[in-house]
Write a protein that holds these residues in place. Structure first.
Motif, PDB file in Angstrom:
ATOM      1  N   SER A  40      11.750   7.939  22.948  1.00 46.34           N
ATOM      2  CA  SER A  40      10.206   7.681  23.210  1.00 46.34           C
ATOM      3  C   SER A  40      10.021   6.546  23.956  1.00 46.34           C
ATOM      4  O   SER A  40       9.387   6.401  24.864  1.00 46.34           O
ATOM      5  N   ASN A  41      10.894   5.436  23.696  1.00 50.45           N
ATOM      6  CA  ASN A  41      10.933   4.005  24.401  1.00 50.45           C
ATOM      7  C   ASN A  41      11.157   4.418  26.177  1.00 50.45           C
ATOM      8  O   ASN A  41      10.899   3.931  26.993  1.00 50.45           O
ATOM      9  N   TYR A  42      12.310   5.361  25.934  1.00 52.19           N
ATOM     10  CA  TYR A  42      12.818   5.582  27.414  1.00 52.19           C
ATOM     11  C   TYR A  42      11.921   6.395  28.368  1.00 52.19           C
ATOM     12  O   TYR A  42      11.692   6.068  29.404  1.00 52.19           O
ATOM     13  N   TYR A  43      11.466   7.211  27.674  1.00 53.32           N
ATOM     14  CA  TYR A  43      10.486   8.168  28.411  1.00 53.32           C
ATOM     15  C   TYR A  43       9.209   7.584  28.762  1.00 53.32           C
ATOM     16  O   TYR A  43       8.764   7.781  29.947  1.00 53.32           O
ATOM     17  N   ALA A  49       8.862   4.226  29.163  1.00 46.80           N
ATOM     18  CA  ALA A  49       9.141   3.308  30.484  1.00 46.80           C
ATOM     19  C   ALA A  49       9.277   4.114  31.802  1.00 46.80           C
ATOM     20  O   ALA A  49       8.874   3.509  32.865  1.00 46.80           O
ATOM     21  N   LEU A  50       9.967   5.250  31.730  1.00 45.53           N
ATOM     22  CA  LEU A  50      10.230   5.998  32.761  1.00 45.53           C
ATOM     23  C   LEU A  50       8.568   6.448  33.372  1.00 45.53           C
ATOM     24  O   LEU A  50       8.528   6.356  34.662  1.00 45.53           O
ATOM     25  N   ALA A  51       7.893   6.808  32.680  1.00 41.70           N
ATOM     26  CA  ALA A  51       6.419   7.243  32.711  1.00 41.70           C
ATOM     27  C   ALA A  51       5.548   6.095  33.416  1.00 41.70           C
ATOM     28  O   ALA A  51       4.948   6.258  34.524  1.00 41.70           O
ATOM     29  N   GLN A  52       5.896   4.974  32.818  1.00 39.38           N
ATOM     30  CA  GLN A  52       5.033   3.633  33.061  1.00 39.38           C
ATOM     31  C   GLN A  52       5.357   3.440  34.594  1.00 39.38           C
ATOM     32  O   GLN A  52       4.890   2.967  35.357  1.00 39.38           O
ATOM     33  N   ASP A 100       8.965  -3.826  29.741  1.00 41.34           N
ATOM     34  CA  ASP A 100       8.669  -4.237  28.152  1.00 41.34           C
ATOM     35  C   ASP A 100       8.834  -2.984  27.381  1.00 41.34           C
ATOM     36  O   ASP A 100       9.305  -3.349  26.117  1.00 41.34           O
ATOM     37  N   SER A 101       8.957  -1.793  27.572  1.00 43.63           N
ATOM     38  CA  SER A 101       8.881  -0.748  26.805  1.00 43.63           C
ATOM     39  C   SER A 101      10.682  -0.387  26.576  1.00 43.63           C
ATOM     40  O   SER A 101      10.816   0.024  25.304  1.00 43.63           O
ATOM     41  N   LEU A 102      11.339  -1.126  27.278  1.00 43.43           N
ATOM     42  CA  LEU A 102      12.905  -0.951  26.996  1.00 43.43           C
ATOM     43  C   LEU A 102      13.446  -2.086  26.332  1.00 43.43           C
ATOM     44  O   LEU A 102      14.599  -2.017  25.942  1.00 43.43           O
ATOM     45  N   ARG A 103      12.510  -3.012  25.852  1.00 41.55           N
ATOM     46  CA  ARG A 103      13.077  -4.196  24.927  1.00 41.55           C
ATOM     47  C   ARG A 103      12.851  -3.710  23.749  1.00 41.55           C
ATOM     48  O   ARG A 103      12.188  -3.182  23.081  1.00 41.55           O
TER      49      ARG A 103
END
Length: 76
Positions: free
Chosen positions: A54-57, A59-62, A73-76
């Protein structure tokens, strides 16, 4: 696939996996802004549990939606 995922999400509206896969599908369809909404909902439904996909995707979408700061921030 989309129809089945949307049906699952309707039957189980708080199912984080349905939101995750719908977000991934939207990302694949090059709809990052819509994907962000689904993926962030997936993350919020996980509560205290950590779901790296969820975090990875998210971050990718953002990043694809042009929000590099939120992606980082999503990857932290």
């Amino acid at each position: 696939a989309r129809g089945d995922l949307e049906a699952a999400q309707q039957m189980l509206p708080n199912n984080s996996e349905a939101e995750l896969y719908l977000g991934m599908l939207l990302l694949e369809e090059e709809k990052p802004a819509d994907a962000v909404n689904r993926l962030e909902r997936s993350r919020s439904l996980h509560g205290d549990t950590f779901e790296p996909a969820s975090n990875y995707y998210a971050a990718l979408a953002q990043a694809e939606a042009g929000d590099a700061k939120r992606a980082e921030d999503s990857l932290r």
